[in-house]
Design an enzyme around this catalytic site. Structure first.
Site, PDB file in Angstrom:
ATOM      1  N   ALA A 112       0.836  -1.197   0.000  1.00 31.71           N
ATOM      2  CA  ALA A 112       0.000   0.000   0.000  1.00 31.71           C
ATOM      3  C   ALA A 112       0.871   1.247   0.000  1.00 31.71           C
ATOM      4  O   ALA A 112       2.082   1.169   0.242  1.00 31.71           O
ATOM      5  CB  ALA A 112      -0.898   0.002   1.230  1.00 31.71           C
ATOM      6  N   ASN A 113       0.275   2.373  -0.295  1.00 26.26           N
ATOM      7  CA  ASN A 113       0.940   3.662  -0.121  1.00 26.26           C
ATOM      8  C   ASN A 113       0.435   4.279   1.170  1.00 26.26           C
ATOM      9  O   ASN A 113      -0.740   4.131   1.513  1.00 26.26           O
ATOM     10  CB  ASN A 113       0.580   4.604  -1.273  1.00 26.26           C
ATOM     11  CG  ASN A 113       1.309   4.244  -2.543  1.00 26.26           C
ATOM     12  OD1 ASN A 113       2.258   3.477  -2.533  1.00 26.26           O
ATOM     13  ND2 ASN A 113       0.845   4.806  -3.647  1.00 26.26           N
ATOM     14  N   ARG A 114       1.291   4.980   1.856  1.00 26.14           N
ATOM     15  CA  ARG A 114       0.880   5.625   3.092  1.00 26.14           C
ATOM     16  C   ARG A 114      -0.039   6.818   2.771  1.00 26.14           C
ATOM     17  O   ARG A 114       0.250   7.602   1.874  1.00 26.14           O
ATOM     18  CB  ARG A 114       2.117   6.128   3.844  1.00 26.14           C
ATOM     19  CG  ARG A 114       1.815   6.506   5.266  1.00 26.14           C
ATOM     20  CD  ARG A 114       3.014   6.220   6.137  1.00 26.14           C
ATOM     21  NE  ARG A 114       4.134   7.093   5.836  1.00 26.14           N
ATOM     22  CZ  ARG A 114       4.297   8.281   6.379  1.00 26.14           C
ATOM     23  NH1 ARG A 114       3.422   8.742   7.239  1.00 26.14           N
ATOM     24  NH2 ARG A 114       5.341   8.999   6.078  1.00 26.14           N
TER      25      ARG A 114
END
Ligand code: CTP
Length: 201
Positions: free
Chosen positions: A9-11
């Protein structure tokens, strides 16, 4: 797509996207917010669709069409693991670390911006950059085919990621407009006012 146990995931806190949805609803728009996993309550007066994967997000965006304006603030993961396991991959003593191969996720913004039918009148994206913010955002505007890009510097030192404030440069085909540092709510209100002026000059 399956919703896996482990994933890439991306933060992102989701604060800016939620603030924009809330501001649009307050201004009287009919709003659908398609949100990834966030620790935020659903904004009042907004239809919220919760998704976990990029592919599910694209599908939900397409289902929400036609719309006048589409704003893409999600920090979509560019890649996912190829052939995700059906069961949790167990860690076994003495086993080597797993090798992951990745496949590209759909680019939701570019897919919608390049549509031939039911393209929203205004397609607006974000650009999360850590260097050459304006130049990278201009390139993104062209590559994705969208109308505006809100560029921000997400280098850790800016505190924008996960924080309550944001500093935007609004990139259009015509120019680059620096906005003052302000709360994510004020960025949202400024964006909605700009959109309203564009739609009803
Ligand atoms: N975006 C999207 N789908 C993706 C990746 C990004 O819709 N698979 C959208 C984001 O919501 C944002 C814009 O594209 O509006 C730019 O996202 P950003 O993360 O800044 O850039 P990338 O397209 O991922 O490019 P790069 O990683 O090379 O900076």
């Amino acid at each position: 797509p399956i919703d896996p146990v482990r994933y890439i995931a991306n933060r992102s806190s989701g604060k800016q996207g939620h603030a924009i949805a809330a501001a649009a609803a307050r201004a009287g728009a009919a709003v659908t917010l398609i949100s990834g996993p966030v620790n935020l309550p659903d904004p009042p007066g907004v239809t919220v669709v919760h998704v976990v994967t990029a592919r599910a997000m694209l599908q939900s965006v397409e289902r929400a069409l036609p719309v006048d304006v589409a704003i893409f603030a999600a920090a979509v993961a560019d890649w996912r693991v190829a052939g995700a396991a059906e069961q949790k991959i167990k860690k076994k003593a003495g086993q080597s670390t797993p090798e992951l191969s990745l496949v590209e996720n759909p680019d939701i913004l570019a897919t919608i911006a390049k549509r031939k039918i039911q393209r929203p009148k205004l397609v607006i994206g974000f650009a999360a950059e850590t260097e050459n913010v304006a130049a990278n955002a201009e390139a993104k505007l062209a590559a994705k085919g969208c109308d505006w890009i809100l560029a921000n510097d997400v280098s850790p030192a800016t505190g924008i990621m996960g924080g309550d404030r944001n500093t935007i440069q609004l990139v259009t085909a015509q120019d680059i407009e620096p906005w003052p540092p302000q709360s994510k709510e004020d960025v949202a209100a400024m964006l909605i006012a700009r959109i309203a002026a564009e739609l009803v000059p």
